[in-house]
Design an enzyme around this catalytic site. Structure first.
Site, PDB file in Angstrom:
ATOM      1  CG  HIS A   1      -2.061   0.920   1.096  1.00 36.88           C
ATOM      2  ND1 HIS A   1      -1.967   2.264   1.346  1.00 36.88           N
ATOM      3  CD2 HIS A   1      -3.323   0.693   0.681  1.00 36.88           C
ATOM      4  CE1 HIS A   1      -3.138   2.823   1.104  1.00 36.88           C
ATOM      5  NE2 HIS A   1      -3.981   1.897   0.687  1.00 36.88           N
TER       6      HIS A   1
ATOM      7  CG  ASP B   1      -8.305  -4.526  -2.867  1.00 43.39           C
ATOM      8  OD1 ASP B   1      -9.474  -4.280  -2.553  1.00 43.39           O
ATOM      9  OD2 ASP B   1      -7.598  -3.756  -3.541  1.00 43.39           O
TER      10      ASP B   1
HETATM   11  N1  ACO Z   1       4.122  -7.867  -4.049  1.00 42.10           N
HETATM   12  C1  ACO Z   1       5.455  -7.983  -3.996  1.00 42.10           C
HETATM   13  N2  ACO Z   1       6.305  -6.956  -3.826  1.00 42.10           N
HETATM   14  C2  ACO Z   1       5.758  -5.742  -3.707  1.00 42.10           C
HETATM   15  C3  ACO Z   1       4.349  -5.556  -3.738  1.00 42.10           C
HETATM   16  C4  ACO Z   1       3.519  -6.677  -3.917  1.00 42.10           C
HETATM   17  N3  ACO Z   1       2.190  -6.558  -3.952  1.00 42.10           N
HETATM   18  N4  ACO Z   1       4.068  -4.233  -3.611  1.00 42.10           N
HETATM   19  C5  ACO Z   1       5.269  -3.626  -3.490  1.00 42.10           C
HETATM   20  N5  ACO Z   1       6.270  -4.524  -3.554  1.00 42.10           N
HETATM   21  C6  ACO Z   1       7.724  -4.250  -3.469  1.00 42.10           C
HETATM   22  C7  ACO Z   1       8.206  -3.659  -4.785  1.00 42.10           C
HETATM   23  O1  ACO Z   1       8.636  -4.656  -5.684  1.00 42.10           O
HETATM   24  C8  ACO Z   1       9.342  -2.765  -4.327  1.00 42.10           C
HETATM   25  O2  ACO Z   1      10.441  -3.574  -4.057  1.00 42.10           O
HETATM   26  P1  ACO Z   1      11.943  -3.032  -4.361  1.00 42.10           P
HETATM   27  O3  ACO Z   1      12.079  -1.811  -3.484  1.00 42.10           O
HETATM   28  O4  ACO Z   1      12.814  -4.158  -3.956  1.00 42.10           O
HETATM   29  O5  ACO Z   1      11.970  -2.704  -5.823  1.00 42.10           O
HETATM   30  C9  ACO Z   1       8.834  -2.226  -2.980  1.00 42.10           C
HETATM   31  O6  ACO Z   1       7.924  -3.234  -2.482  1.00 42.10           O
HETATM   32  C10 ACO Z   1       8.102  -0.889  -3.100  1.00 42.10           C
HETATM   33  O7  ACO Z   1       7.094  -1.040  -4.098  1.00 42.10           O
HETATM   34  P2  ACO Z   1       6.417   0.125  -4.921  1.00 42.10           P
HETATM   35  O8  ACO Z   1       5.741  -0.465  -6.109  1.00 42.10           O
HETATM   36  O9  ACO Z   1       7.429   1.205  -5.161  1.00 42.10           O
HETATM   37  O10 ACO Z   1       5.362   0.660  -3.891  1.00 42.10           O
HETATM   38  P3  ACO Z   1       4.169   1.618  -4.208  1.00 42.10           P
HETATM   39  O11 ACO Z   1       3.869   2.353  -2.951  1.00 42.10           O
HETATM   40  O12 ACO Z   1       4.408   2.428  -5.439  1.00 42.10           O
HETATM   41  O13 ACO Z   1       2.999   0.597  -4.571  1.00 42.10           O
HETATM   42  C11 ACO Z   1       0.983  -0.542  -4.709  1.00 42.10           C
HETATM   43  C12 ACO Z   1       1.807   0.457  -3.900  1.00 42.10           C
HETATM   44  C13 ACO Z   1       0.730  -0.003  -6.113  1.00 42.10           C
HETATM   45  C14 ACO Z   1      -0.331  -0.731  -3.986  1.00 42.10           C
HETATM   46  C15 ACO Z   1       1.774  -1.879  -4.787  1.00 42.10           C
HETATM   47  O14 ACO Z   1       2.054  -2.357  -3.492  1.00 42.10           O
HETATM   48  C16 ACO Z   1       1.043  -2.936  -5.601  1.00 42.10           C
HETATM   49  O15 ACO Z   1       1.119  -2.934  -6.836  1.00 42.10           O
HETATM   50  N6  ACO Z   1       0.293  -3.873  -4.909  1.00 42.10           N
HETATM   51  C17 ACO Z   1      -0.453  -4.903  -5.604  1.00 42.10           C
HETATM   52  C18 ACO Z   1      -1.785  -4.343  -6.083  1.00 42.10           C
HETATM   53  C19 ACO Z   1      -2.782  -4.116  -4.947  1.00 42.10           C
HETATM   54  O16 ACO Z   1      -2.980  -4.971  -4.089  1.00 42.10           O
HETATM   55  N7  ACO Z   1      -3.418  -2.948  -4.996  1.00 42.10           N
HETATM   56  C20 ACO Z   1      -4.445  -2.568  -4.022  1.00 42.10           C
HETATM   57  C21 ACO Z   1      -3.950  -1.454  -3.152  1.00 42.10           C
HETATM   58  S1  ACO Z   1      -5.173  -1.050  -1.931  1.00 42.10           S
HETATM   59  C22 ACO Z   1      -6.323  -0.169  -2.814  1.00 42.10           C
HETATM   60  O17 ACO Z   1      -6.057   0.479  -3.793  1.00 42.10           O
HETATM   61  C23 ACO Z   1      -7.681  -0.278  -2.368  1.00 42.10           C
END
Ligand code: ACO
Length: 381
Positions: free
Chosen positions: A264, A318
């Site tokens: 998140h 979610d």
């Molecule tokens: N699974 C595995 N690794 C993850 C995940 C995940 N779901 N989310 C983040 N990471 C890791 C990234 O690979 C990154 O690793 P690194 O630093 O080694 O490269 C680190 O955690 C940071 O990730 P970002 O993508 O930069 O984090 P950001 O804050 O931009 O992303 C987001 C947030 C878009 C929600 C992301 O976690 C994601 O895509 N999650 C999956 C989709 C999801 O569940 N969305 C619902 C969110 S809640 C809502 O909208 C109601």
């Protein structure tokens, strides 16, 4: 400030886009409040209708006020026959979120006062209509695409129970209705997320509230936002057993994929809504029987904690919602529309707030293109 001095913050992460008194998050402590009330207290004691009143008025309603809101919502739930006819013409294979976005726009075209929203009574009417009618739009499309008769709303049922009635054609058990009611409470608002920001941007242009909500529905449909909930179930269905979780995760990470339902932008701990939803899963399974997918989900949560917990990646709202909805007989591709029928209340609270002190959103950019090209006629290129 010159272009060179500006620093880009990708995704505007953490940059305040407006002042708001609607909801509050502390991402480190795992706190979520609506109008100052902790989400766990609202989930335990309140109803979706009461939360709608709270979000819009900044205080909890007295009994008579809640009764009046309920009655107004009931009165606005039915769809005009022309709208029902158009819903029947929508492609049955289309996604319900696309159907919802389209039909919200259609409602606007159907309301001759849609653009008179600066009149307080018109604004109030439209807000009530949108909260009342979104569940009917979702259910009508779902029944129509399945070739089933569209079921009329039941005035004796509240939003959650009535939605289950309209999609399943059976009066829901009390536990099912209350479970969905709590899920709606948990999804009603969440500060400046992508769809709420969309709503405020569209509102800032003084587009009508139907345009505001239809744009927000489009944003919510994305898999990085609300669309994640249906993909969680798809992922869980790919994993044959709890024991298979490590191998599935190895392949996922090797392919550079993200695990849906985790991570998140704001929380670096487990999303408080995920805690509540997990509690609901337990209650529902106790009464209605468990599903094997839950064991897989728990194994995935444990394995993810070991592998990416240190990065602040924990279950979000979610992750458990789909498991609950599946048990209530809701089709997987309706999970995000269910999110929308709740979140519309929060979007409208933000719309009201934006309209009180509006300034058109017009952010800057950092230009990374080139300059000064000489125009070359087409036959000389
Ligand atoms: N699974 C595995 N690794 C993850 C995940 C995940 N779901 N989310 C983040 N990471 C890791 C990234 O690979 C990154 O690793 P690194 O630093 O080694 O490269 C680190 O955690 C940071 O990730 P970002 O993508 O930069 O984090 P950001 O804050 O931009 O992303 C987001 C947030 C878009 C929600 C992301 O976690 C994601 O895509 N999650 C999956 C989709 C999801 O569940 N969305 C619902 C969110 S809640 C809502 O909208 C109601």
């Amino acid at each position: 400030m010159s272009t060179q001095e500006k620093t880009l913050v990708p995704g505007l992460a953490g940059i305040p886009a407006s002042e708001s008194a609607v909801s509050y998050i502390d991402g480190q402590a795992g706190v979520l409040e609506y109008r100052g009330y902790p989400i766990a207290d609202l989930a335990a004691n309140s109803t979706f209708e009461e939360v709608v009143f709270l979000l819009w008025n900044g205080r909890l309603p007295k009994s008579a006020e809640l009764a009046e809101l309920r009655a107004s919502l009931v009165a606005k739930r039915s769809l005009a026959p022309e709208i029902l006819e158009i819903i029947k013409l929508l492609p049955a294979g289309g996604h319900p979120m696309d159907a919802l976005q389209t039909t919200v726009s259609l409602l606007g075209m159907h309301n001759p006062k849609a653009r008179d929203f600066k009149d307080a009574d018109v604004a109030q009417d439209i807000c009530l209509e949108l909260v009342a009618v979104l569940p009917t739009l979702v259910a009508a499309f779902d029944r129509s695409r399945r070739g089933l008769e569209i079921i009329q709303p039941d005035p004796d049922l509240d939003t959650a129970a009535n939605f289950l009635w309209m999609i399943n054609g059976e009066k829901p058990e009390e536990i099912a209705a209350r479970t969905l009611d709590v899920a709606l409470i948990l999804h009603a608002d969440h500060t400046m997320n992508a769809s709420t920001f969309t709503a405020r941007v569209v509102a800032s242009a003084e587009a009508d509230p139907y345009s505001v909500i239809s744009a927000a529905v489009g944003t919510l449909s994305g898999p990085l936002h609300g669309g994640a909930n249906e993909r969680v179930l798809d992922s869980l269905a790919e994993i044959p057993s709890a024991e298979a979780v490590p191998t599935w995760l190895d392949a996922k990470f090797a392919a550079g994929g993200k695990v849906m339902g985790f991570g998140h932008r704001v929380y670096s701990v487990k999303d408080p809504r995920a805690h509540n939803l997990q509690g609901l899963v337990h209650q529902v399974f106790e009464k209605l029987g468990s599903t094997p997918i839950y064991d897989v989900a728990l194994a995935l949560e444990t394995e993810m904690a070991e592998r990416v917990g240190h990065k602040g990646i924990w279950p979000n709202v979610d992750f458990f919602s789909g498991i609950v909805y599946q048990k209530l007989g809701i089709a997987t591709d309706l999970f995000t529309p269910v999110f929308a029928i709740s979140r519309v209340s929060g979007w409208l609270a933000h719309w009201q707030e934006q309209m009180k002190d509006n300034k058109l959103f017009r952010p800057g950019q950092i230009y990374v293109g080139t300059h000064g090209h000489e125009y070359v006629p087409i036959d000389e290129r």
